[in-house]
Design an enzyme around this catalytic site. Sequence first.
Site, PDB file in Angstrom:
ATOM      1  N   LYS A   1     -10.193  -3.551  -5.843  1.00 24.27           N
ATOM      2  CA  LYS A   1     -11.146  -2.435  -5.805  1.00 24.27           C
ATOM      3  C   LYS A   1     -10.485  -1.138  -6.219  1.00 24.27           C
ATOM      4  CE  LYS A   1     -13.843  -3.931  -1.786  1.00 24.27           C
ATOM      5  NZ  LYS A   1     -13.918  -3.816  -0.333  1.00 24.27           N
TER       6      LYS A   1
ATOM      7  N   LYS B   1       0.840  -1.216   0.000  1.00 25.80           N
ATOM      8  CA  LYS B   1       0.000   0.000   0.000  1.00 25.80           C
ATOM      9  C   LYS B   1       0.863   1.250   0.000  1.00 25.80           C
ATOM     10  CE  LYS B   1      -4.451  -1.549   1.685  1.00 25.80           C
ATOM     11  NZ  LYS B   1      -5.471  -1.513   2.705  1.00 25.80           N
TER      12      LYS B   1
ATOM     13  N   LYS C   1      -3.530  -9.022  -8.692  1.00 25.22           N
ATOM     14  CA  LYS C   1      -4.876  -9.478  -8.311  1.00 25.22           C
ATOM     15  C   LYS C   1      -5.928  -8.436  -8.683  1.00 25.22           C
ATOM     16  CE  LYS C   1      -5.134  -7.637  -3.724  1.00 25.22           C
ATOM     17  NZ  LYS C   1      -5.651  -7.618  -2.426  1.00 25.22           N
TER      18      LYS C   1
HETATM   19  P1  AMP Z   1     -11.243  -6.186   0.580  1.00 23.83           P
HETATM   20  O1  AMP Z   1     -11.785  -5.814  -0.742  1.00 23.83           O
HETATM   21  O2  AMP Z   1      -9.750  -6.022   0.627  1.00 23.83           O
HETATM   22  O3  AMP Z   1     -11.945  -5.622   1.764  1.00 23.83           O
HETATM   23  O4  AMP Z   1     -11.454  -7.766   0.656  1.00 23.83           O
HETATM   24  C1  AMP Z   1     -12.647  -8.403   1.035  1.00 23.83           C
HETATM   25  C2  AMP Z   1     -12.442  -9.886   0.887  1.00 23.83           C
HETATM   26  O5  AMP Z   1     -12.249 -10.238  -0.490  1.00 23.83           O
HETATM   27  C3  AMP Z   1     -11.176 -10.409   1.608  1.00 23.83           C
HETATM   28  O6  AMP Z   1     -11.478 -11.650   2.205  1.00 23.83           O
HETATM   29  C4  AMP Z   1     -10.171 -10.594   0.502  1.00 23.83           C
HETATM   30  O7  AMP Z   1      -9.232 -11.606   0.795  1.00 23.83           O
HETATM   31  C5  AMP Z   1     -11.050 -11.000  -0.662  1.00 23.83           C
HETATM   32  N1  AMP Z   1     -10.450 -10.597  -1.950  1.00 23.83           N
HETATM   33  C6  AMP Z   1     -10.089  -9.332  -2.318  1.00 23.83           C
HETATM   34  N2  AMP Z   1      -9.575  -9.327  -3.572  1.00 23.83           N
HETATM   35  C7  AMP Z   1      -9.609 -10.623  -4.000  1.00 23.83           C
HETATM   36  C8  AMP Z   1      -9.231 -11.288  -5.231  1.00 23.83           C
HETATM   37  N3  AMP Z   1      -8.717 -10.594  -6.253  1.00 23.83           N
HETATM   38  N4  AMP Z   1      -9.408 -12.612  -5.311  1.00 23.83           N
HETATM   39  C9  AMP Z   1      -9.946 -13.342  -4.286  1.00 23.83           C
HETATM   40  N5  AMP Z   1     -10.326 -12.770  -3.107  1.00 23.83           N
HETATM   41  C10 AMP Z   1     -10.175 -11.445  -2.962  1.00 23.83           C
END
Ligand code: AMP
Length: 360
Positions: free
Chosen positions: A228, A144, A225
């Site tokens: 968002k 980050k 990956k």
């Molecule tokens: P976040 O968007 O970082 O709050 O992530 C929410 C959930 O989505 C967490 O459990 C992450 O590990 C999962 N996650 C986020 N990006 C990915 C991705 N590209 N592939 C699989 N899981 C994801």
Amino acid sequence: MLDRYALSLRGRSRTVGIIVPDDHKEQTVSDTNRQRIFSGVQPTGNIHLGNYLGAFRNWVSLQDSFDTIYCIVDLHAMTADYDPVALEKSRIETAKVLLALGVDPDRSLLYTQSQVMEHAELAWILGTMAPMGVLNRMTQFKDKTAMGVASNLGLYSYPVLMAADILLYRANLVPVGEDQRQHIEVTRDLAERFNNRFGDLFPIPDGYIPETSARVMSFTDPASKMSKSDAKEKSRILILDDQDVIRKRIRSAVTDSDPEVRYDVDTKPGIANLLEIMSACTGRSVDDLVDEYSGAGYGAFKDAVADAVLEELAPFKPRYKALTNGDVRAVLAEGGGRARELAGPYEAEVRKAVGIKGYR
Ligand code: AMP
Ligand code: TRP
């Protein structure tokens, strides 16, 4: 109001595999005895296919057999630059998407982190036990800050607050995507340090990570990956995207020039990503899909992937549209109240153990 969700949200969910840290024995849903699940999501909008296949799909299916607690982690979201008005909107929006995906307030506790200040208190206590050496190894902080997020103490201690979220409710399993594995390891480490010093209060939690699609990759750069925060909209599919947008994103996904559909993450990461996505959406194995599509050509294969994704996501938009912000606020108000009732006595045990029982 809640009954309406409950009726429309049941069914369709599929629990996918479990991977636990190397040193831990394999566990399946059937040999668990009503264990507790905790997981969190940042209210930062743009919920995408990776979030769904990596985590939220499991959040929904685990509701059948576990005691499930899901938290919108707005205190974590404050670690990067943010707009207070947008944060409030995002909390409601994120909760609405989760409800549309099938998180059922009759079976799960859904609330926001800032409703329960015990999270922050426990984070402080665990922070006093978190070695700098452990936090210095965290790849998310490095990634980050390398991306330009200003470093601050909250961002640095982000994994400690996450550990507090999980341990506060004595959770056993944490359904997340692959990118959270390191944070789960820190949580286990902090739980062990606490238990050794103050007595066995915390179960040592395991990560619950899907076997396929634990790391859905970007459509514009299959080496990174799906995220968002990626500036390129074409890199991801959002859960609420229109059908033609979803098809377009998959058709334009970066692949390679060799026309054979084959699973090889190193030389064909774009195709490997699409195979994993299709496997997750259809329940068919990657090998089975390769058998069917190896000679079909990328165009036909991508169309088949798009069909599978569209079918998987189809129910969510109508459900999302049926929810009002008032419905969502009511769910969060009730969830927050119930979470506080749970957290209070748990945190009182922690206070007593660490010697700050106090007079409140
Ligand atoms: P976040 O968007 O970082 O709050 O992530 C929410 C959930 O989505 C967490 O459990 C992450 O590990 C999962 N996650 C986020 N990006 C990915 C991705 N590209 N592939 C699989 N899981 C994801
Ligand atoms: N760090 C997680 C993410 O970025 C969000 C999160 C915060 C979380 N607290 C948690 C996930 C507790 C699981 C359990 O996705």
